[in-house]
Design a protein around this motif. Structure first.
Motif, PDB file in Angstrom:
ATOM      1  N   ARG A 148     102.269  27.378  94.284  1.00 20.20           N
ATOM      2  CA  ARG A 148     101.527  28.380  94.717  1.00 20.20           C
ATOM      3  C   ARG A 148     101.425  29.463  94.274  1.00 20.20           C
ATOM      4  O   ARG A 148     100.761  30.397  94.788  1.00 20.20           O
ATOM      5  N   SER A 149     102.232  29.855  93.065  1.00 26.60           N
ATOM      6  CA  SER A 149     102.031  31.257  92.427  1.00 26.60           C
ATOM      7  C   SER A 149     100.973  31.079  91.411  1.00 26.60           C
ATOM      8  O   SER A 149     100.481  30.252  91.003  1.00 26.60           O
ATOM      9  N   ARG A 150     100.458  32.324  90.935  1.00 29.96           N
ATOM     10  CA  ARG A 150      99.472  32.209  89.975  1.00 29.96           C
ATOM     11  C   ARG A 150      99.937  32.130  88.636  1.00 29.96           C
ATOM     12  O   ARG A 150      99.286  31.289  87.784  1.00 29.96           O
ATOM     13  N   ARG A 151     101.388  32.238  88.489  1.00 30.63           N
ATOM     14  CA  ARG A 151     101.633  31.992  87.537  1.00 30.63           C
ATOM     15  C   ARG A 151     103.263  31.793  87.375  1.00 30.63           C
ATOM     16  O   ARG A 151     103.836  32.317  88.448  1.00 30.63           O
ATOM     17  N   TYR A 152     104.139  30.968  86.604  1.00 29.38           N
ATOM     18  CA  TYR A 152     105.551  31.074  86.827  1.00 29.38           C
ATOM     19  C   TYR A 152     106.067  30.807  85.294  1.00 29.38           C
ATOM     20  O   TYR A 152     105.237  30.601  84.288  1.00 29.38           O
ATOM     21  N   GLY A 153     107.370  31.166  85.245  1.00 24.66           N
ATOM     22  CA  GLY A 153     107.925  31.092  84.113  1.00 24.66           C
ATOM     23  C   GLY A 153     109.406  31.178  83.952  1.00 24.66           C
ATOM     24  O   GLY A 153     109.961  31.348  85.041  1.00 24.66           O
ATOM     25  N   ALA A 154     110.254  31.442  82.863  1.00 22.02           N
ATOM     26  CA  ALA A 154     111.727  31.329  82.928  1.00 22.02           C
ATOM     27  C   ALA A 154     112.193  32.397  81.820  1.00 22.02           C
ATOM     28  O   ALA A 154     111.508  32.550  80.919  1.00 22.02           O
ATOM     29  N   LEU A 155     113.545  32.810  82.229  1.00 22.49           N
ATOM     30  CA  LEU A 155     114.226  33.583  81.374  1.00 22.49           C
ATOM     31  C   LEU A 155     115.557  32.666  80.931  1.00 22.49           C
ATOM     32  O   LEU A 155     116.109  32.216  81.813  1.00 22.49           O
ATOM     33  N   LYS A 171     104.181  20.248  79.090  1.00 19.83           N
ATOM     34  CA  LYS A 171     103.894  22.004  78.586  1.00 19.83           C
ATOM     35  C   LYS A 171     104.922  22.147  77.402  1.00 19.83           C
ATOM     36  O   LYS A 171     105.877  21.718  76.925  1.00 19.83           O
ATOM     37  N   ARG A 172     104.207  23.211  76.589  1.00 13.39           N
ATOM     38  CA  ARG A 172     105.152  23.730  75.572  1.00 13.39           C
ATOM     39  C   ARG A 172     106.049  25.045  76.067  1.00 13.39           C
ATOM     40  O   ARG A 172     105.620  25.685  77.015  1.00 13.39           O
ATOM     41  N   VAL A 173     107.207  24.685  75.684  1.00 16.07           N
ATOM     42  CA  VAL A 173     108.198  25.724  76.298  1.00 16.07           C
ATOM     43  C   VAL A 173     108.977  26.532  75.468  1.00 16.07           C
ATOM     44  O   VAL A 173     109.240  25.900  74.206  1.00 16.07           O
ATOM     45  N   ALA A 174     109.240  27.751  75.603  1.00 17.17           N
ATOM     46  CA  ALA A 174     110.069  28.732  74.454  1.00 17.17           C
ATOM     47  C   ALA A 174     111.267  29.050  75.404  1.00 17.17           C
ATOM     48  O   ALA A 174     111.126  29.440  76.442  1.00 17.17           O
ATOM     49  N   MET A 175     112.266  29.015  74.703  1.00 18.14           N
ATOM     50  CA  MET A 175     113.568  29.115  75.104  1.00 18.14           C
ATOM     51  C   MET A 175     114.518  29.284  74.289  1.00 18.14           C
ATOM     52  O   MET A 175     114.335  29.234  73.167  1.00 18.14           O
ATOM     53  N   HIS A 176     115.651  29.651  74.824  1.00 14.49           N
ATOM     54  CA  HIS A 176     116.840  29.885  73.850  1.00 14.49           C
ATOM     55  C   HIS A 176     117.166  28.857  72.897  1.00 14.49           C
ATOM     56  O   HIS A 176     117.166  27.586  73.497  1.00 14.49           O
ATOM     57  N   TRP A 177     117.264  29.237  71.717  1.00 16.05           N
ATOM     58  CA  TRP A 177     117.626  27.941  70.831  1.00 16.05           C
ATOM     59  C   TRP A 177     118.977  26.727  71.259  1.00 16.05           C
ATOM     60  O   TRP A 177     118.917  25.704  70.864  1.00 16.05           O
ATOM     61  N   SER A 178     119.830  27.400  72.007  1.00 17.07           N
ATOM     62  CA  SER A 178     120.976  26.759  72.107  1.00 17.07           C
ATOM     63  C   SER A 178     120.555  25.544  73.214  1.00 17.07           C
ATOM     64  O   SER A 178     121.340  24.723  73.361  1.00 17.07           O
ATOM     65  N   GLU A 182     119.459  20.107  74.362  1.00 19.48           N
ATOM     66  CA  GLU A 182     119.572  19.560  75.635  1.00 19.48           C
ATOM     67  C   GLU A 182     118.286  19.117  76.407  1.00 19.48           C
ATOM     68  O   GLU A 182     117.981  18.135  76.982  1.00 19.48           O
ATOM     69  N   ILE A 183     117.395  20.276  76.339  1.00 20.53           N
ATOM     70  CA  ILE A 183     115.971  19.957  77.147  1.00 20.53           C
ATOM     71  C   ILE A 183     115.305  18.949  76.393  1.00 20.53           C
ATOM     72  O   ILE A 183     114.339  17.953  77.157  1.00 20.53           O
ATOM     73  N   ALA A 184     115.244  18.751  75.125  1.00 20.94           N
ATOM     74  CA  ALA A 184     114.687  17.790  74.464  1.00 20.94           C
ATOM     75  C   ALA A 184     115.051  16.236  74.794  1.00 20.94           C
ATOM     76  O   ALA A 184     114.387  15.309  74.992  1.00 20.94           O
ATOM     77  N   THR A 185     116.513  16.378  75.021  1.00 21.83           N
ATOM     78  CA  THR A 185     117.104  14.848  75.310  1.00 21.83           C
ATOM     79  C   THR A 185     116.705  14.466  76.900  1.00 21.83           C
ATOM     80  O   THR A 185     116.406  13.414  76.938  1.00 21.83           O
TER      81      THR A 185
END
Length: 191
Positions: A148-155, A171-178, A182-185
């Motif tokens: 229901r939000s126009r955009r969403y994201g994370a830190l 989706k394409r995701v940018a996040m901390h390398w560490s 885990e997210i790929a697995t």
């Protein structure tokens, strides 16, 4: 990471529109003063609502960094363009990643407002959530608010929680390398 590519750097774009109104080093304004420029532009507009969800073990920088950016944009624009609210993912007392407790109100159970931008702030110590009634409720709440939000994201590791909620599928995701391995697995459908 964002559901809307136009969301990247919105504060910078808005401030850049008014760059010609900033005084020069000798104090002369290059055009109309910023406050006069904004009197009509922002004085009558409804503020853009931003929600930042603080996860358990959140890094305070991931909450207060964005809060500071939006506060500075308001100062530069001489108007309350952005209205930021911090929401706790658990109780009102949200433990941070070091010996600080963030007092955030409302909690996610109390938050019902539709916002323009919905951000999830994580920290350095992400653990996969234990699936219990509370976690299922929180993940469902994340899905509803992202939709229901126009955009969403994370830190930081907030991306992991959005992935767990199922809103990052394909989706394409940018996040901390560490956290990339885990997210790929755990979520091979996320790029």
């Amino acid at each position: 990471m964002s559901s809307d590519r136009s969301s990247i750097g919105i504060g910078n774009r808005m401030a850049a529109r008014h760059a010609s109104s900033f005084p020069t080093q000798n104090g002369d304004a290059t055009s109309t003063s910023l406050s006069k420029c904004n009197e009509g532009a922002y004085a009558t507009r409804k503020p853009i609502d931003i929600a930042i969800v603080a996860l358990n073990q959140v890094s305070p920088l991931n909450v207060f960094g964005p809060v500071e950016v939006f506060a500075r944009a308001n100062a530069v624009l001489v108007a309350p363009v952005y209205r930021v609210q911090i929401i706790s993912a658990m109780t009102e007392e949200c433990p941070a990643s070091f010996p600080v407790t963030l007092n955030a109100s409302p909690t996610y159970q109390e938050f019902e407002q539709k916002v323009d931008t919905f951000l999830v702030a994580g920290g350095p110590f992400w653990q996969p959530p234990v699936l219990n009634t509370e976690t299922v409720s929180f993940l469902s709440w994340l899905r509803v608010n992202c939709a229901r939000s126009r955009r969403y994201g994370a830190l930081c590791t907030g991306s992991m929680m959005l992935a767990e909620a199922g809103v990052l599928h394909q989706k394409r995701v940018a996040m901390h390398w560490s956290g990339m391995k885990e997210i790929a697995t755990r979520h091979p459908d996320i790029h």
